[in-house]
Design an enzyme around this catalytic site. Structure first.
Site, PDB file in Angstrom:
ATOM      1  CB  ILE A  96     -36.922 -30.436 -22.118  1.00  0.00           C
ATOM      2  CG1 ILE A  96     -37.693 -30.706 -21.021  1.00  0.00           C
ATOM      3  CG2 ILE A  96     -36.473 -28.904 -22.310  1.00  0.00           C
ATOM      4  CD1 ILE A  96     -36.965 -30.583 -19.537  1.00  0.00           C
ATOM      5  CE1 TYR A 150     -20.911 -26.584 -19.385  1.00  0.00           C
ATOM      6  CE2 TYR A 150     -19.025 -25.119 -19.466  1.00  0.00           C
ATOM      7  CZ  TYR A 150     -20.074 -25.909 -20.189  1.00  0.00           C
ATOM      8  OH  TYR A 150     -19.936 -26.370 -21.246  1.00  0.00           O
TER       9      TYR A 150
HETATM   10  C1  AKB Z   1     -19.620 -21.561 -21.975  1.00  0.00           C
HETATM   11  O1  AKB Z   1     -19.022 -20.232 -22.427  1.00  0.00           O
HETATM   12  O2  AKB Z   1     -19.922 -21.797 -20.887  1.00  0.00           O
HETATM   13  C2  AKB Z   1     -19.594 -22.521 -23.047  1.00  0.00           C
HETATM   14  C3  AKB Z   1     -18.172 -23.590 -23.099  1.00  0.00           C
HETATM   15  C4  AKB Z   1     -17.029 -22.459 -23.328  1.00  0.00           C
HETATM   16  O3  AKB Z   1     -18.214 -24.566 -22.678  1.00  0.00           O
HETATM   17  N1  AKB Z   1     -19.522 -22.044 -24.314  1.00  0.00           N
END
Ligand code: AKB
Length: 318
Positions: free
Chosen positions: A36, A143
């Site tokens: 980006i 995440y």
């Molecule tokens: C994080 O710490 O969010 C990343 C992962 C473990 O995917 N490094």
């Protein structure tokens, strides 16, 4: 046959090194780097570079068509710690761009996709030691939720449409060329910089909070080996576990202290401690070993040697 490669997120921690490795292997012109923003590493401009917002389906399509892309390495993501601060942004960024690329693969605009998952797909109810390939997966971070959903989408597109998508659940990645940003495992990179610059480091994880980690050279080799493995060897289409090296702040500090006597590390845990506490301490990667012959090169002391040697040069300390 044209096998041009596109890297999405080429300016990031993995993208920078993967672009350089693939260009060394196939030649600069065969690997289109994109991000980006314009790159800080001028090396990324030694071949084609596109400023590209991967969350725009039309922009993605036009870059893939323009360069007749065969394989996409999709490395765009907001990591765990930043994701907890901006949950909706993390979900949108992590999911939208993946779905756009999966659609391009379904339509045969591209032929192959690598997409990274993470140990973050596991959660507090997952067995912590030697976490199996298939197990309880109840992630407690945005995440992790986005990575687990992404894994399900990858397998769905493979089963339903025959999309050749391949994936690895990366442990924390340790590198010197390019820094990580916004992750929970980032302490294990910062510690090397601070050891060289200040001789001391304050960890944001507690002293005995063990996590699986991996040196970037191993991660890049695993990524290319899986993406290029013969199709019949790729039996897992959600994502492969990779074990890496399991250590806690105390153990990595001891490894550094062998090379920098007097190095001191103390621990003041912050909000990232809770994220780390929800993840496995060690991983079973026997499926990757059996299916496509994975084997890791770097142990903790080998990684410490490589990190300190390369960072000394980078920081002008040698
Ligand atoms: C994080 O710490 O969010 C990343 C992962 C473990 O995917 N490094």
């Amino acid at each position: 046959m044209n096998k041009t490669i596109l890297i999405l997120g080429a300016c990031g921690q993995i993208g920078t090194e993967l672009t350089l490795a693939l260009r060394q292997k196939y030649g600069n012109d065969q690997v289109v780097a994109s991000d980006i923003r314009q790159p800080e590493h001028s090396e990324l401009l030694n071949g084609p570079f596109e400023v590209l917002d991967a969350s725009s389906a039309s922009a993605l399509r036009s870059v893939c068509e323009k360069h007749e892309i065969h394989t996409v390495y999709h490395l765009v993501a907001m990591l765990s710690a930043t994701g907890e601060k901006f949950p909706m942004k993390a979900w949108d960024l992590n999911m939208q761009s993946l779905l756009h690329v999966l659609e391009l693969a379904r339509e045969k605009v591209i032929q192959k996709l690598f997409w990274p998952s993470s140990i973050a797909v596991f959660g507090p109810t997952t067995p912590k030691q030697n976490t199996p390939q298939q197990t309880v997966m109840e992630p407690s971070t945005v995440y992790g939720i986005s990575k687990l959903a992404g894994e399900r989408w990858c397998e769905y597109y493979f089963n339903k449409y025959g999309v050749d998508v391949r994936s690895i659940r990366y442990p924390g990645l340790i590198s010197w060329k390019s820094q990580p940003g916004g992750g929970t495992t980032d302490y294990a990179v910062e510690i090397y910089y601070k050891a060289l610059e200040e001789g001391r480091y304050t960890s944001f994880l507690s002293a005995h909070r063990a996590l699986p980690m991996m040196y970037m050279d191993d991660a890049i080799r695993a990524t290319i080996e899986l993406t290029e493995a013969p199709i019949e060897q790729v039996k897992v289409r959600n994502s492969y576990n990779l074990a890496g090296i399991s250590f806690d702040p105390t153990t990595i500090a001891a490894s550094i202290e062998k090379k920098i006597p007097g190095f001191e590390c103390n621990c003041v845990p912050d909000f990232r401690e809770e994220i780390a506490a929800s993840w496995p301490e060690s991983i079973d990667d026997s499926a990757a070993q059996e299916d496509w012959g994975w084997s890791m090169d770097y142990d903790l002391d080998g990684m410490t040697d490589a990190m300190l040697r390369n960072l000394r040069v980078k920081l002008g300390l040698s």
